[in-house]
Design a protein around this motif. Structure first.
Motif, short mmCIF file in Angstrom:
data_model
loop_
_atom_site.label_atom_id
_atom_site.label_comp_id
_atom_site.label_asym_id
_atom_site.label_seq_id
_atom_site.Cartn_x
_atom_site.Cartn_y
_atom_site.Cartn_z
N ARG A 76 -56.25 -78.63 86.75
CA ARG A 76 -55.46 -77.61 86.06
C ARG A 76 -53.98 -77.68 86.39
O ARG A 76 -53.58 -78.21 87.43
CB ARG A 76 -55.97 -76.22 86.40
N ILE A 77 -53.20 -77.13 85.48
CA ILE A 77 -51.77 -76.93 85.71
C ILE A 77 -51.50 -75.44 85.60
O ILE A 77 -51.95 -74.81 84.64
CB ILE A 77 -50.92 -77.71 84.69
N GLU A 78 -50.84 -74.90 86.60
CA GLU A 78 -50.48 -73.47 86.56
C GLU A 78 -48.97 -73.34 86.53
O GLU A 78 -48.28 -73.93 87.36
CB GLU A 78 -51.03 -72.76 87.80
N MET A 79 -48.47 -72.58 85.59
CA MET A 79 -47.03 -72.30 85.54
C MET A 79 -46.84 -70.84 85.86
O MET A 79 -47.31 -69.97 85.13
CB MET A 79 -46.48 -72.61 84.16
N LYS A 80 -46.16 -70.59 86.93
CA LYS A 80 -45.89 -69.21 87.34
C LYS A 80 -44.69 -68.67 86.58
O LYS A 80 -44.01 -69.41 85.85
CB LYS A 80 -45.66 -69.14 88.86
N GLN A 81 -44.42 -67.40 86.82
CA GLN A 81 -43.37 -66.69 86.09
C GLN A 81 -42.01 -67.38 86.17
O GLN A 81 -41.24 -67.37 85.22
CB GLN A 81 -43.26 -65.29 86.67
N THR A 82 -41.72 -68.00 87.32
CA THR A 82 -40.39 -68.58 87.54
C THR A 82 -40.32 -70.05 87.14
O THR A 82 -39.28 -70.68 87.33
CB THR A 82 -40.03 -68.45 89.03
N ALA A 83 -41.39 -70.59 86.60
CA ALA A 83 -41.46 -72.03 86.31
C ALA A 83 -40.52 -72.41 85.17
O ALA A 83 -40.38 -71.68 84.19
CB ALA A 83 -42.88 -72.42 85.96
N ARG A 84 -39.90 -73.57 85.33
CA ARG A 84 -39.09 -74.17 84.26
C ARG A 84 -39.51 -75.62 84.14
O ARG A 84 -39.35 -76.38 85.09
CB ARG A 84 -37.60 -74.07 84.58
N TYR A 85 -40.02 -75.99 82.99
CA TYR A 85 -40.61 -77.31 82.87
C TYR A 85 -40.21 -77.98 81.56
O TYR A 85 -40.17 -77.34 80.52
CB TYR A 85 -42.14 -77.20 82.94
#
Lengths: 143, 139
Positions: A76-85
């Motif tokens: 899995r990949i998890e992107m949290k609230q602060t993620a920039r991708y």
């Protein structure tokens, strides 16, 4: 703290910069900068203050900071609230928290990783020894 | 009979919408089903749409919420909406002015542009995504 270290035995601190290919077994917590390529069957955690510019192939990837590059996660990949991708991602599961900012092509599902287009000579080899002085954890014989 | 017993809508019973075509905000009555944009004069639907079965449509246009329920299967060229919740299957380009919520059993195939995205683990996705406070202008 000890439990956290077991999950992420490798930590790249906030004042560290790493360029090159990196492979490890269990987990890496990135607080600094990393540029290049990461290959691991384990977990990669990109902390809030971290900057990652790399192609990553991992078991699981958790993003809280800035990431540029293509990501492949078997689990899995998890992107949290602060993620920039920014980049293309491929994973069995994707979890995006509200507030994450990203752009790129997304392929998610149980078949996404299996049906991945074959890569050229750059196919990562998990058994390859680590580059950059960071060696994968060797399995210890059970006593 | 006291005056306050009449069911008169209060003047503050209004909501702000963003035009799907000119991206400008304006206030409308909360109960209005459709309006004409006061800037670009295009007709705007405001109602929420809910899909519970197979539907094939050319374009789905509304400033309200679009919901694709678990048994819903929507095939469209484009969804242009104020917000989107997908629990079933949706195939088509999505341009949302509000949050896009994708449930864990959902299947979304198509490009997605939205200010906020939340995805449950287990969803099947395929497409180009542009998620952030300022998505690229809709074409």
């Amino acid at each position: 703290m000890a439990e956290a270290n077991q999950e992420f035995p490798t930590i790249l601190g906030p004042d560290a910069t790493f360029k090159g290919e990196l492979s490890f077994e269990k987990g890496l917590r990135l607080h600094g900068r990393l540029e290049g390529k990461i290959t691991t069957p384990g977990r990669l955690h990109v902390a809030k203050e971290a900057k990652l510019q790399a192609d990553v192939e991992a078991g699981a990837i958790i993003i809280e900071g800035d990431v540029h590059g293509n990501l492949v996660a078997n689990d899995r990949i998890e992107m949290k609230q602060t993620a920039r991708y920014e980049g293309d991602l491929r994973a069995s599961k994707l979890v995006v928290d509200e507030g994450a900012v990203f752009s790129g092509h997304v392929t998610v599902g149980p078949e996404a990783v299996k049906n991945r287009p074959a890569q050229g000579s750059g196919t990562p080899n998990m058994a390859r020894p680590a580059v950059g002085g960071m060696s994968p954890a060797q399995p210890q014989p059970i006593k | 009979m006291a005056a306050n017993e009449y069911n008169v809508p209060s003047p503050d019973d209004r909501t702000t919408i963003i035009c799907l075509y000119c991206d400008r905000a304006q206030e409308v009555g909360r109960k209005a089903m459709s309006v004409t944009c006061k800037f670009c004069h295009k007709p705007l639907r405001l109602e929420d749409l809910r899909f519970k079965e197979y539907q094939a449509r050319r374009v789905i246009d509304t400033c309200g919420m679009v919901t694709v329920e678990k048994k819903g299967n929507v095939v469209t060229d484009k969804v242009n909406c104020g917000g989107l919740i997908v629990r079933g299957k949706l195939k088509g380009k999505i341009v949302s002015r509000g949050p896009v919520l994708i449930g864990p059993e959902a299947e979304v195939k198509g490009d997605v542009s939205a200010p906020v995205l939340a995805v449950g683990a287990g969803a099947i996705l395929d497409g180009q995504y542009a998620i952030g406070p300022k998505p690229p202008a809709a074409t």
